[in-house]
Enzyme design. Structure first.
Site, mmCIF file in Angstrom:
data_model
loop_
_atom_site.group_PDB
_atom_site.id
_atom_site.type_symbol
_atom_site.label_atom_id
_atom_site.label_comp_id
_atom_site.label_asym_id
_atom_site.label_seq_id
_atom_site.Cartn_x
_atom_site.Cartn_y
_atom_site.Cartn_z
ATOM 1 N N LYS A 8 0.863 -1.178 0.000
ATOM 2 C CA LYS A 8 0.000 0.000 0.000
ATOM 3 C C LYS A 8 0.902 1.231 0.000
ATOM 4 O O LYS A 8 1.396 1.661 1.037
ATOM 5 C CB LYS A 8 -0.910 0.054 1.225
ATOM 6 C CG LYS A 8 -1.969 1.189 1.107
ATOM 7 C CD LYS A 8 -2.353 1.795 2.422
ATOM 8 C CE LYS A 8 -1.485 2.942 2.831
ATOM 9 N NZ LYS A 8 -1.566 4.162 1.958
ATOM 10 N N GLY A 38 -4.800 3.173 -1.510
ATOM 11 C CA GLY A 38 -5.853 3.509 -0.552
ATOM 12 C C GLY A 38 -5.313 4.281 0.623
ATOM 13 O O GLY A 38 -4.111 4.545 0.734
ATOM 14 N N GLY A 43 -4.629 5.076 4.767
ATOM 15 C CA GLY A 43 -4.150 4.298 5.894
ATOM 16 C C GLY A 43 -5.272 3.760 6.743
ATOM 17 O O GLY A 43 -5.207 2.618 7.237
ATOM 18 N N VAL A 95 -7.168 0.857 3.783
ATOM 19 C CA VAL A 95 -6.310 -0.222 3.286
ATOM 20 C C VAL A 95 -5.213 -0.561 4.293
ATOM 21 O O VAL A 95 -4.925 -1.733 4.555
ATOM 22 C CB VAL A 95 -5.714 0.150 1.919
ATOM 23 C CG1 VAL A 95 -4.697 -0.892 1.462
ATOM 24 C CG2 VAL A 95 -6.828 0.287 0.886
ATOM 25 N N GLY A 96 -4.593 0.469 4.876
ATOM 26 C CA GLY A 96 -3.535 0.210 5.849
ATOM 27 C C GLY A 96 -4.038 -0.590 7.034
ATOM 28 O O GLY A 96 -3.407 -1.566 7.460
ATOM 29 N N GLU A 149 9.586 2.243 10.695
ATOM 30 C CA GLU A 149 10.549 3.319 10.463
ATOM 31 C C GLU A 149 9.753 4.599 10.545
ATOM 32 O O GLU A 149 8.934 4.897 9.678
ATOM 33 C CB GLU A 149 11.236 3.146 9.108
ATOM 34 C CG GLU A 149 12.513 3.977 8.986
ATOM 35 C CD GLU A 149 12.252 5.362 8.429
ATOM 36 O OE1 GLU A 149 12.217 6.306 9.248
ATOM 37 O OE2 GLU A 149 12.079 5.501 7.216
ATOM 38 N N CYS A 155 12.748 12.061 7.054
ATOM 39 C CA CYS A 155 12.606 11.703 8.463
ATOM 40 C C CYS A 155 13.919 11.842 9.223
ATOM 41 O O CYS A 155 13.919 12.056 10.441
ATOM 42 C CB CYS A 155 12.068 10.282 8.594
ATOM 43 S SG CYS A 155 12.948 9.067 7.609
ATOM 44 N N GLU A 202 8.344 17.164 14.864
ATOM 45 C CA GLU A 202 8.828 17.006 13.494
ATOM 46 C C GLU A 202 8.019 17.916 12.572
ATOM 47 O O GLU A 202 6.822 17.711 12.387
ATOM 48 C CB GLU A 202 8.701 15.541 13.064
ATOM 49 C CG GLU A 202 9.383 15.220 11.760
ATOM 50 C CD GLU A 202 9.353 13.732 11.456
ATOM 51 O OE1 GLU A 202 10.323 13.226 10.872
ATOM 52 O OE2 GLU A 202 8.359 13.057 11.797
#
Length: 479
Positions: free
Chosen positions: A176, A207, A209, A212-213, A251, A285, A385
């Site tokens: 995904k 899709g 998150g 589909v996630g 991650e 990141c 962040e």
């Protein structure tokens, strides 16, 4: 002007062919530099995921039994097709996320080849069967069907770091990708298809998150989830996967410190540090977004940093050059603007940049390269962040305080050291809580492990360690 073939964008790749989705949901794909729609992507649902997992589960029965030589041959074929489609990948990421084309070729698309070379070398060296000194036998076997969830900021980099070790170890997978960067993922599926990836070994369902996630994380037939994204989303994935005790690798985010000591080449190292923070428009990141500066060179560093950031060009991603592009969408632009506003309200000194778009870019989600000075590590701009071209500068008195500030973060993805004293570099690196330590601008080589401490995740991606998470260990007694 380059125009990608979007024939397959409204379809999913399942069981070795492009199929119409079960879900009727769709979303426009926008070019962040022009704000224009360039395509429409289908958004899957749980039924689409079930169909893909079924195909992957069926394919696993045979693919898990393939030889290492067979899988090496597949990776080599993937390399040949990737080389052929490298420009397509670069142009796709230029269009869908605003990566400047020169950088899209040299870094974004190149990652698809660089990581592939690392995994080929790692697979060649992998011992799938090892006789132990006690007479037992250790066997390494594929973990099973893997759910792979990747982000928008380094699309092919993260797809390669997840799909390739699955193929290398004998796993099958359902990918995904981010719904915001589906064009590069579509092209990667076309690459795998042309390379002869067996039907069902690789599947793609676009899709969100939450749809589909979550369906992947909760699916009983998926044995492993590999996720890259925000820490909050990673926590949600872990919760969804916990009832089935499936393997989860993460991650996640970072707020990486960059320690500048007065004994380094300040002109070179500070300028390079600012440039690295702005690279990919700050949407990395492991970006070194906290510049920790020794007090006795603080004023000099501010002058260099201000001059360097003021010279950073913001430009059209379609044009060649070293400029940075837009943020990837309006939501991210608004978040970056809000964080800049918060920095001003917190009392940090706005050294360069600030609110709003550059004057010559009223259209598109372009942000000003921004630096805050006189920041304390308890400010939100030093702890959260931001994921944009924003750098905060924090002074420190001595080495001990530098290490204390560097580690005072929930994250631990990367850390950077600028010093001319190798003894100091080694001493400080041993005390920094981060998965990667970069000295004087050294970058990460393909094939090295990537991942973080603390809330930056668990597991490592890339090279030999990148294969480990996709393998189960079986011990044979009496054989």
């Amino acid at each position: 002007m380059y125009a990608p073939d979007l024939t397959n964008l409204g379809k999913f790749y399942i069981g070795g062919r492009w199929v119409d989705p079960i879900s009727a949901d769709q979303m426009p794909v926008l070019n962040p530099a022009t704000e224009e729609q360039v395509g429409t992507v289908s958004l899957g649902n749980r039924d689409d995921v079930n169909r893909a997992v079924t195909a992957a589960n069926e394919a696993f029965q045979s693919y898990a039994q393939t030889s290492k030589d067979d899988r090496l041959s597949l990776l080599i074929a993937v390399k040949a097709i990737t080389e052929k489609r490298l420009e397509d990948l670069a142009q796709a990421m230029r269009i869908e996320m605003g990566a400047p084309i020169s950088m899209a070729r040299s870094a974004q698309a190149d990652a698809g080849l660089g990581h592939l070379d690392g995994f080929i070398e790692a697979l060649e060296a992998l011992e799938e069967r090892l006789e132990l000194s006690n007479g037992d036998t250790l066997v390494r076997e594929p973990v099973g069907v893997c759910g792979l969830i990747t982000p928008w900021n380094w699309p092919i980099n993260q797809i390669a770091l997840k799909v390739l070790p699955a193929l290398a170890t004998g796993c099958t997978c359902v990918l995904k990708p981010s719904e915001h960067t589906p064009i590069s993922a579509m092209i990667y599926a076309e690459i795998l298809d042309e390379a002869g990836c067996p039907p069902g070994v690789f599947n793609l369902v676009n899709g969100t998150g939450t749809a589909v996630g979550a369906a992947l994380s909760q699916h009983p037939d998926i044995r492993m989830i590999s996720f890259t994204g925000s820490t909050n989303a990673g926590i949600a994935v872990s919760h969804d996967a916990a009832p089935m005790v499936k393997r989860v690798t993460l991650e996640l985010g970072g707020k990486s410190p960059n320690l500048v000591f007065a004994d380094c080449d300040l002109e070179e190292r500070v300028a390079a540090s600012v440039a690295k923070t702005m690279f990919n428009t700050g949407q990395s990141c492991d970006a070194a977004t906290r510049l920790l500066v020794e007090r006795n060179c603080y004023d000099q560093v501010l002058e260099i940093a201000k001059r360097t950031a003021a010279a950073v060009e913001v430009g059209n991603p379609a044009e060649e050059g070293d400029h940075i592009g837009p943020l990837f969408d309006k939501v991210q632009f608004d978040r970056v603007q809000e964080m800049i506003k918060i920095g001003i309200q917190e009392g940090a000194t706005l050294l360069v940049g600030g609110l709003g778009k550059p004057e010559d870019h009223p259209t598109g989600w372009f942000a000003k390269p921004t630096i805050f000075a006189d920041v304390s590590n308890d400010m939100r701009i030093a702890r959260e962040e931001i994921f944009g071209p924003v750098l905060v500068i924090i002074p420190f008195e001595d080495e001990a305080e530098a290490i204390e500030i560097a580690n005072d973060t929930p994250y631990g993805l990367a850390a950077y050291i600028q010093t001319g004293d190798m003894d100091r570099a080694k001493r400080v690196s041993r005390q920094l809580q981060a998965g990667a330590i970069h000295l004087n601008g050294a970058g990460m080589a393909y094939g090295s492990p990537f991942g973080g401490y603390k809330q930056s995740g668990n597991g490592r991606e890339g090279g030999p360690m990148g294969l480990e998470d996709y393998l189960e260990t079986k011990t044979l007694h009496g054989f």
